[in-house]
Design a protein around this motif. Structure first.
Motif, PDB file in Angstrom:
ATOM      1  N   SER A 122      68.804 -27.532  51.616  1.00 15.22           N
ATOM      2  CA  SER A 122      69.623 -28.490  50.873  1.00 15.22           C
ATOM      3  C   SER A 122      69.671 -28.078  49.418  1.00 15.22           C
ATOM      4  O   SER A 122      68.784 -27.355  48.935  1.00 15.22           O
ATOM      5  CB  SER A 122      69.044 -29.907  50.996  1.00 15.22           C
ATOM      6  N   ILE A 123      70.696 -28.551  48.711  1.00 11.09           N
ATOM      7  CA  ILE A 123      70.872 -28.181  47.314  1.00 11.09           C
ATOM      8  C   ILE A 123      70.902 -29.427  46.448  1.00 11.09           C
ATOM      9  O   ILE A 123      71.321 -30.504  46.885  1.00 11.09           O
ATOM     10  CB  ILE A 123      72.160 -27.358  47.099  1.00 11.09           C
ATOM     11  N   MET A 124      70.437 -29.276  45.212  1.00 11.33           N
ATOM     12  CA  MET A 124      70.508 -30.325  44.197  1.00 11.33           C
ATOM     13  C   MET A 124      71.015 -29.681  42.914  1.00 11.33           C
ATOM     14  O   MET A 124      70.465 -28.669  42.473  1.00 11.33           O
ATOM     15  CB  MET A 124      69.146 -30.971  43.976  1.00 11.33           C
ATOM     16  N   MET A 125      72.074 -30.281  42.330  1.00  6.55           N
ATOM     17  CA  MET A 125      72.683 -29.743  41.117  1.00  6.55           C
ATOM     18  C   MET A 125      72.829 -30.839  40.074  1.00  6.55           C
ATOM     19  O   MET A 125      73.043 -32.005  40.404  1.00  6.55           O
ATOM     20  CB  MET A 125      74.062 -29.137  41.406  1.00  6.55           C
ATOM     21  N   ASP A 126      72.714 -30.412  38.811  1.00  7.44           N
ATOM     22  CA  ASP A 126      72.950 -31.328  37.695  1.00  7.44           C
ATOM     23  C   ASP A 126      73.334 -30.494  36.485  1.00  7.44           C
ATOM     24  O   ASP A 126      72.996 -29.308  36.405  1.00  7.44           O
ATOM     25  CB  ASP A 126      71.701 -32.148  37.398  1.00  7.44           C
ATOM     26  N   GLU A 127      74.029 -31.095  35.561  1.00  2.52           N
ATOM     27  CA  GLU A 127      74.446 -30.377  34.369  1.00  2.52           C
ATOM     28  C   GLU A 127      73.984 -31.132  33.135  1.00  2.52           C
ATOM     29  O   GLU A 127      73.818 -32.353  33.148  1.00  2.52           O
ATOM     30  CB  GLU A 127      75.959 -30.168  34.342  1.00  2.52           C
ATOM     31  N   SER A 128      73.753 -30.342  32.050  1.00  6.01           N
ATOM     32  CA  SER A 128      73.295 -30.919  30.797  1.00  6.01           C
ATOM     33  C   SER A 128      73.734 -30.013  29.653  1.00  6.01           C
ATOM     34  O   SER A 128      73.981 -28.813  29.859  1.00  6.01           O
ATOM     35  CB  SER A 128      71.765 -31.084  30.805  1.00  6.01           C
ATOM     36  N   VAL A 129      73.780 -30.567  28.455  1.00  5.38           N
ATOM     37  CA  VAL A 129      74.141 -29.797  27.272  1.00  5.38           C
ATOM     38  C   VAL A 129      72.870 -29.405  26.535  1.00  5.38           C
ATOM     39  O   VAL A 129      72.018 -30.261  26.235  1.00  5.38           O
ATOM     40  CB  VAL A 129      75.059 -30.618  26.338  1.00  5.38           C
ATOM     41  N   ASP A 130      72.704 -28.092  26.274  1.00 11.73           N
ATOM     42  CA  ASP A 130      71.493 -27.641  25.599  1.00 11.73           C
ATOM     43  C   ASP A 130      71.646 -27.774  24.091  1.00 11.73           C
ATOM     44  O   ASP A 130      72.649 -28.301  23.579  1.00 11.73           O
ATOM     45  CB  ASP A 130      71.161 -26.200  25.999  1.00 11.73           C
ATOM     46  N   ILE A 131      70.635 -27.300  23.346  1.00 12.20           N
ATOM     47  CA  ILE A 131      70.625 -27.436  21.903  1.00 12.20           C
ATOM     48  C   ILE A 131      71.743 -26.636  21.233  1.00 12.20           C
ATOM     49  O   ILE A 131      72.134 -26.918  20.099  1.00 12.20           O
ATOM     50  CB  ILE A 131      69.240 -27.004  21.356  1.00 12.20           C
ATOM     51  N   SER A 132      72.239 -25.614  21.962  1.00 12.14           N
ATOM     52  CA  SER A 132      73.356 -24.810  21.436  1.00 12.14           C
ATOM     53  C   SER A 132      74.709 -25.388  21.808  1.00 12.14           C
ATOM     54  O   SER A 132      75.726 -24.730  21.605  1.00 12.14           O
ATOM     55  CB  SER A 132      73.247 -23.363  21.965  1.00 12.14           C
ATOM     56  N   ARG A 133      74.718 -26.577  22.371  1.00 10.72           N
ATOM     57  CA  ARG A 133      75.941 -27.249  22.787  1.00 10.72           C
ATOM     58  C   ARG A 133      76.661 -26.524  23.908  1.00 10.72           C
ATOM     59  O   ARG A 133      77.896 -26.514  23.988  1.00 10.72           O
ATOM     60  CB  ARG A 133      76.904 -27.440  21.593  1.00 10.72           C
ATOM     61  N   HIS A 134      75.882 -25.880  24.774  1.00  9.83           N
ATOM     62  CA  HIS A 134      76.438 -25.199  25.938  1.00  9.83           C
ATOM     63  C   HIS A 134      76.141 -26.016  27.192  1.00  9.83           C
ATOM     64  O   HIS A 134      75.033 -26.550  27.346  1.00  9.83           O
ATOM     65  CB  HIS A 134      75.843 -23.794  26.096  1.00  9.83           C
ATOM     66  N   GLU A 135      77.135 -26.097  28.070  1.00  9.22           N
ATOM     67  CA  GLU A 135      76.943 -26.788  29.338  1.00  9.22           C
ATOM     68  C   GLU A 135      76.093 -25.913  30.268  1.00  9.22           C
ATOM     69  O   GLU A 135      76.494 -24.803  30.627  1.00  9.22           O
ATOM     70  CB  GLU A 135      78.289 -27.097  29.990  1.00  9.22           C
ATOM     71  N   GLN A 136      74.926 -26.408  30.653  1.00  7.54           N
ATOM     72  CA  GLN A 136      74.023 -25.670  31.531  1.00  7.54           C
ATOM     73  C   GLN A 136      73.898 -26.425  32.850  1.00  7.54           C
ATOM     74  O   GLN A 136      73.621 -27.627  32.876  1.00  7.54           O
ATOM     75  CB  GLN A 136      72.644 -25.514  30.889  1.00  7.54           C
ATOM     76  N   VAL A 137      74.116 -25.708  33.954  1.00  2.34           N
ATOM     77  CA  VAL A 137      74.007 -26.287  35.295  1.00  2.34           C
ATOM     78  C   VAL A 137      72.720 -25.788  35.933  1.00  2.34           C
ATOM     79  O   VAL A 137      72.465 -24.575  35.970  1.00  2.34           O
ATOM     80  CB  VAL A 137      75.221 -25.906  36.167  1.00  2.34           C
ATOM     81  N   SER A 138      71.902 -26.692  36.405  1.00  6.81           N
ATOM     82  CA  SER A 138      70.640 -26.340  37.068  1.00  6.81           C
ATOM     83  C   SER A 138      70.812 -26.448  38.582  1.00  6.81           C
ATOM     84  O   SER A 138      71.574 -27.283  39.075  1.00  6.81           O
ATOM     85  CB  SER A 138      69.506 -27.256  36.609  1.00  6.81           C
ATOM     86  N   LEU A 139      70.094 -25.616  39.311  1.00 12.30           N
ATOM     87  CA  LEU A 139      70.156 -25.605  40.775  1.00 12.30           C
ATOM     88  C   LEU A 139      68.737 -25.655  41.334  1.00 12.30           C
ATOM     89  O   LEU A 139      67.879 -24.861  40.940  1.00 12.30           O
ATOM     90  CB  LEU A 139      70.880 -24.356  41.282  1.00 12.30           C
ATOM     91  N   VAL A 140      68.507 -26.585  42.234  1.00 11.55           N
ATOM     92  CA  VAL A 140      67.234 -26.717  42.947  1.00 11.55           C
ATOM     93  C   VAL A 140      67.533 -26.668  44.440  1.00 11.55           C
ATOM     94  O   VAL A 140      68.476 -27.334  44.912  1.00 11.55           O
ATOM     95  CB  VAL A 140      66.512 -28.034  42.587  1.00 11.55           C
ATOM     96  N   ILE A 141      66.753 -25.884  45.188  1.00 10.17           N
ATOM     97  CA  ILE A 141      66.941 -25.751  46.632  1.00 10.17           C
ATOM     98  C   ILE A 141      65.711 -26.318  47.332  1.00 10.17           C
ATOM     99  O   ILE A 141      64.571 -26.017  46.959  1.00 10.17           O
ATOM    100  CB  ILE A 141      67.172 -24.279  47.033  1.00 10.17           C
TER     101      ILE A 141
END
Length: 481
Positions: free
Chosen positions: A315-334
């Motif tokens: 199964s997969i789990m995804m979420d997105e967040s903005v880092d300190i550099s104002r970049h959209e970062q998507v994390s992936l957990v399996i």
């Protein structure tokens, strides 16, 4: 009687006549087991009576080499009874380590030592020397290879594969265009004129040169004074030290990715290896540090992917967040299980997203799984937050994934659901809502001004409190909990 008539007389007679003639000689008695080797007796008698001896230079060298690869007592015991010929004896003992090397090689494995395999394999049997099997040699036109030729020509060997004779030293030093192919590649089997051919071959310049190369190679191996071997040992020692030093660097990088140089200086006080290598061989450049961290990451990631593939379904789990550099970062957990149904959740990493739309995030997920070499059809579950780009019923990531993999059951993240419930509940209760409003106002009053933040820290110190910093209240970020 001419030589040709003499050969015809000997080899056209019946075996009984040959046995009778041999029995009439007072020096020896021929038995039935010796009839097969009568040709050897005749040829040796003619050879020893011949006026032209062996090439002196080659004979002396090969006689000296008898102490390298031949023990006269054991060799004589293994050979069949034939005519009496000069026997080479030595008194020099073979080194113990050389016996170990010889014993480690399968001497009886004819498939490996057979000269019919070609000249390239001769170097693998440097110490064993020529392959000289004690067999019943095949007869060609009433003539056959004689075992006693091995005593006269130490370089001579016989192939059980091709039924031909070869020169070991020429095979060892084989050079296309210079070595005689008849004794290195094709083999020789014209037995009636074999002795003359052998004498002619060992008198050639190419054979003498090959013999010298082999002799020097054996001596260098025995004396352990080969320059290349010494350089190789020194290189291996240096490589071993460098690897140990690199291990210390990796441990340091793992322990503290920042301030690497300062930490190495500290560790050099009680680590002689780091102290000796730090100034000459540093491996401390930031690019090397980043490469080490990258290699460690790849190694860990490959192990996680291997475990996921072993489990097959995940199964997969995804979420997105903005880092300190104002970049959209998507994390992936399996999430997956092993064969004992132990549940594992592995963080795979971050990927920068160019857009946060459902289509862009879905393409990012598919590309990511392809890079990991994971089959998207093995997904059995997907878990996201409640954002429309994730759970939208028309263009969300979950909807697009279900169209490809119907078994990928979507589950709204329970943590996000609980957080949204608590936010709505706090807004419904007036005291709690007022409390959060006061906290938000305090944060805005203190943190927007550096002077007021300094006063806030001084008050904490005067009161003997542990210094803390205020965080902004956010409904959807775990950092404010």
């Amino acid at each position: 009687m001419s030589d040709k008539s003499k050969l015809s007389y000997y080899f056209l007679k019946k075996p009984d006549n040959l046995v009778q003639e041999s029995n009439s000689t007072p020096q020896r008695t021929t038995t039935n087991s010796e009839i097969v080797n009568i040709n050897e007796t005749i040829v040796l008698t003619e050879f020893l009576d011949a006026s032209s001896p062996l090439s002196s230079s080659t004979s002396l060298i090969l006689h000296d080499l008898s102490e390298i690869y031949e023990n006269s007592s054991t060799t004589t015991a293994n050979r069949p009874p034939t005519a009496t010929i000069p026997t080479i004896t030595t008194s020099t003992p073979t080194a113990a380590h050389e016996y170990d090397l010889l014993n480690n090689i399968s001497i009886n494995d004819s498939s490996k030592r057979d000269p019919g395999r070609g000249p390239t394999y001769a170097k693998d049997f440097l110490l064993l020397g020529p392959y000289q099997p004690n067999i019943k040699f095949p007869t060609i036109n009433r003539r056959h290879f004689c075992y006693t030729w091995f005593q006269l020509y130490k370089w001579l060997e016989f192939s059980e594969m091709t039924k031909r004779a070869y020169c070991f030293v020429c095979r060892y030093a084989y050079s296309e265009g210079q070595s005689e192919k008849g004794f290195t590649v094709d083999g020789y089997n014209n037995w009636p004129v074999a002795i003359a051919k052998f004498n002619k071959h060992q008198a050639t310049v190419s054979h003498k040169y090959a013999n010298d190369l082999w002799v020097n190679a054996v001596k260098n191996h025995k004396n352990n004074n080969d320059v290349a071997e010494q350089l190789n040992r020194q290189h291996e020692k240096q490589t071993s030290e460098n690897r140990l030093y690199l291990q210390e660097i990796i441990r340091t990088v793992l322990f503290l990715a920042r301030n690497l140089l300062e930490l190495l200086e500290l560790r050099s006080l009680d680590n002689d290896l780091i102290k000796s290598k730090l100034k000459s061989l540093q491996y401390t450049h930031h690019s090397i540090q980043n490469e080490l961290l990258y290699l460690i990451q790849e190694n860990i990631l490959s192990e996680i992917v291997f475990q996921i593939k072993s489990a097959k379904y995940f199964s997969i789990m995804m979420d997105e967040s903005v880092d300190i550099s104002r970049h959209e970062q998507v994390s992936l957990v399996i999430r997956y299980t092993d064969d004992q149904f132990h549940v594992y959740e592995r963080f795979i990493g971050f990927q920068r997203a160019s857009s946060t739309t459902g289509e862009a995030l879905f393409k990012l997920l598919v590309t990511w799984l392809k890079q990991l070499d994971l089959d998207i059809n093995n997904i059995v579950g997907q878990c996201f937050d409640g954002a429309s780009a994730m759970r939208g019923i028309y263009k969300g990531v979950s909807t697009r994934l279900l169209q490809i993999v119907p078994t990928a059951l979507y589950v709204h993240c329970n943590g996000h659901i609980l957080n949204l419930c608590l936010v709505d509940l706090s807004q419904a209760v007036v005291p709690i809502r007022n409390n959060f409003g006061i906290i938000t106002s305090l944060y805005n009053f203190i943190e927007v001004s550096a002077k007021r933040h300094k006063v806030f820290e001084d008050v904490q110190k005067e009161a003997g409190l542990v210094s803390v910093s205020l965080k902004a209240l956010c409904d959807t970020r775990w950092s404010c909990r």
